[in-house]
Design a protein around this motif. Structure first.
Motif, PDB file in Angstrom:
ATOM      1  N   GLU A  82       0.877  -1.196   0.109  1.00  0.00           N
ATOM      2  CA  GLU A  82      -0.040   0.007  -0.122  1.00  0.00           C
ATOM      3  C   GLU A  82       0.899   1.289   0.002  1.00  0.00           C
ATOM      4  N   GLY A  83       1.846   1.262   0.719  1.00  0.00           N
ATOM      5  CA  GLY A  83       2.850   2.256   0.679  1.00  0.00           C
ATOM      6  C   GLY A  83       3.468   2.653  -0.785  1.00  0.00           C
ATOM      7  N   LEU A  84       3.954   1.649  -1.004  1.00  0.00           N
ATOM      8  CA  LEU A  84       4.422   1.480  -2.551  1.00  0.00           C
ATOM      9  C   LEU A  84       3.553   2.078  -3.442  1.00  0.00           C
ATOM     10  N   ALA A  85       2.410   1.581  -3.643  1.00  0.00           N
ATOM     11  CA  ALA A  85       1.444   2.228  -4.365  1.00  0.00           C
ATOM     12  C   ALA A  85       0.977   3.664  -4.245  1.00  0.00           C
ATOM     13  N   ALA A  86       1.231   4.020  -2.843  1.00  0.00           N
ATOM     14  CA  ALA A  86       0.936   5.555  -2.432  1.00  0.00           C
ATOM     15  C   ALA A  86       2.167   6.415  -2.879  1.00  0.00           C
ATOM     16  N   LEU A  87       3.303   6.048  -2.912  1.00  0.00           N
ATOM     17  CA  LEU A  87       4.473   6.571  -3.364  1.00  0.00           C
ATOM     18  C   LEU A  87       4.377   6.814  -4.841  1.00  0.00           C
ATOM     19  N   LYS A  88       4.056   5.640  -5.622  1.00  0.00           N
ATOM     20  CA  LYS A  88       3.974   5.608  -6.873  1.00  0.00           C
ATOM     21  C   LYS A  88       3.027   6.885  -7.490  1.00  0.00           C
ATOM     22  N   ALA A  89       1.891   7.006  -6.688  1.00  0.00           N
ATOM     23  CA  ALA A  89       0.702   7.695  -7.075  1.00  0.00           C
ATOM     24  C   ALA A  89       1.278   9.283  -7.059  1.00  0.00           C
ATOM     25  N   ARG A  90       1.752   9.332  -5.753  1.00  0.00           N
ATOM     26  CA  ARG A  90       1.994  10.914  -5.448  1.00  0.00           C
ATOM     27  C   ARG A  90       3.114  11.281  -6.007  1.00  0.00           C
ATOM     28  N   LEU A  91       4.172  10.412  -6.459  1.00  0.00           N
ATOM     29  CA  LEU A  91       5.753  10.918  -7.029  1.00  0.00           C
ATOM     30  C   LEU A  91       5.645  10.157  -8.167  1.00  0.00           C
ATOM     31  N   PRO A  92       5.147  10.185  -9.311  1.00  0.00           N
ATOM     32  CA  PRO A  92       4.889   9.497 -10.612  1.00  0.00           C
ATOM     33  C   PRO A  92       6.582   9.755 -11.233  1.00  0.00           C
ATOM     34  N   HIS A  93       7.324  10.733 -11.075  1.00  0.00           N
ATOM     35  CA  HIS A  93       8.272  11.036 -11.544  1.00  0.00           C
ATOM     36  C   HIS A  93       9.549  10.271 -10.917  1.00  0.00           C
ATOM     37  N   ALA A  94       9.403   9.689  -9.962  1.00  0.00           N
ATOM     38  CA  ALA A  94      10.476   8.976  -9.127  1.00  0.00           C
ATOM     39  C   ALA A  94      10.672   7.301  -9.764  1.00  0.00           C
ATOM     40  N   ASP A  95      11.828   6.924  -9.533  1.00  0.00           N
ATOM     41  CA  ASP A  95      12.022   5.720  -9.931  1.00  0.00           C
ATOM     42  C   ASP A  95      12.052   4.643  -8.965  1.00  0.00           C
ATOM     43  N   PHE A  96      10.969   3.927  -8.650  1.00  0.00           N
ATOM     44  CA  PHE A  96      10.977   2.909  -7.451  1.00  0.00           C
ATOM     45  C   PHE A  96      11.215   1.524  -7.570  1.00  0.00           C
TER      46      PHE A  96
END
Length: 128
Positions: A82-96
């Protein structure tokens, strides 16, 4: 403004903020792992980007804000799905990608590369 022009200006921002050589500022370079950025440096980078490109950056818009303090997003030192999904949604420019391979919270700052900042700036300039 072309991507190369944006990269050149971002490189200048990072050279000034982090006191690194411009040849070290490559698109895939992680701000923390490769360029030695610390949390306080992120504030300086945001300020310099605002000055250089003439836009405002909201708190948490470029770098994560309070994600690691949320128990839904972090458990036992690891980022939850859930945290990874939230990071991807909030910060689409980052490479996770590295974080997906091993979700330790210590890897979150490594997700912010020179290229991630360039993508962020491109998006902000397009929205102007």
């Amino acid at each position: 403004m072309t991507r190369d022009e944006i990269l050149a200006k971002v490189t200048g921002v990072l050279v000034d903020a982090l006191a690194v050589d411009d040849e070290d500022v490559k698109p895939g370079a992680s701000l923390t792992r490769d360029l030695g950025a610390e949390s306080i440096d992120f504030l300086d980078i945001v300020f310099r980007l605002e000055q250089t490109f003439g836009f405002k950056v909201a708190q948490g818009e470029l770098f994560p804000d309070n994600v690691q303090q949320d128990p839904r997003f972090v458990k036992d030192g690891k980022v939850t799905p859930e945290g990874l999904a939230a990071l991807k949604a909030r910060l689409p420019h980052a490479d996770f990608a590295r974080l997906e391979a091993g979700p330790q919270t210590s890897k979150v700052p490594e997700s912010f590369t020179v290229d991630a900042i360039v993508r962020f700036v491109e998006k902000k300039l397009a929205a102007k």
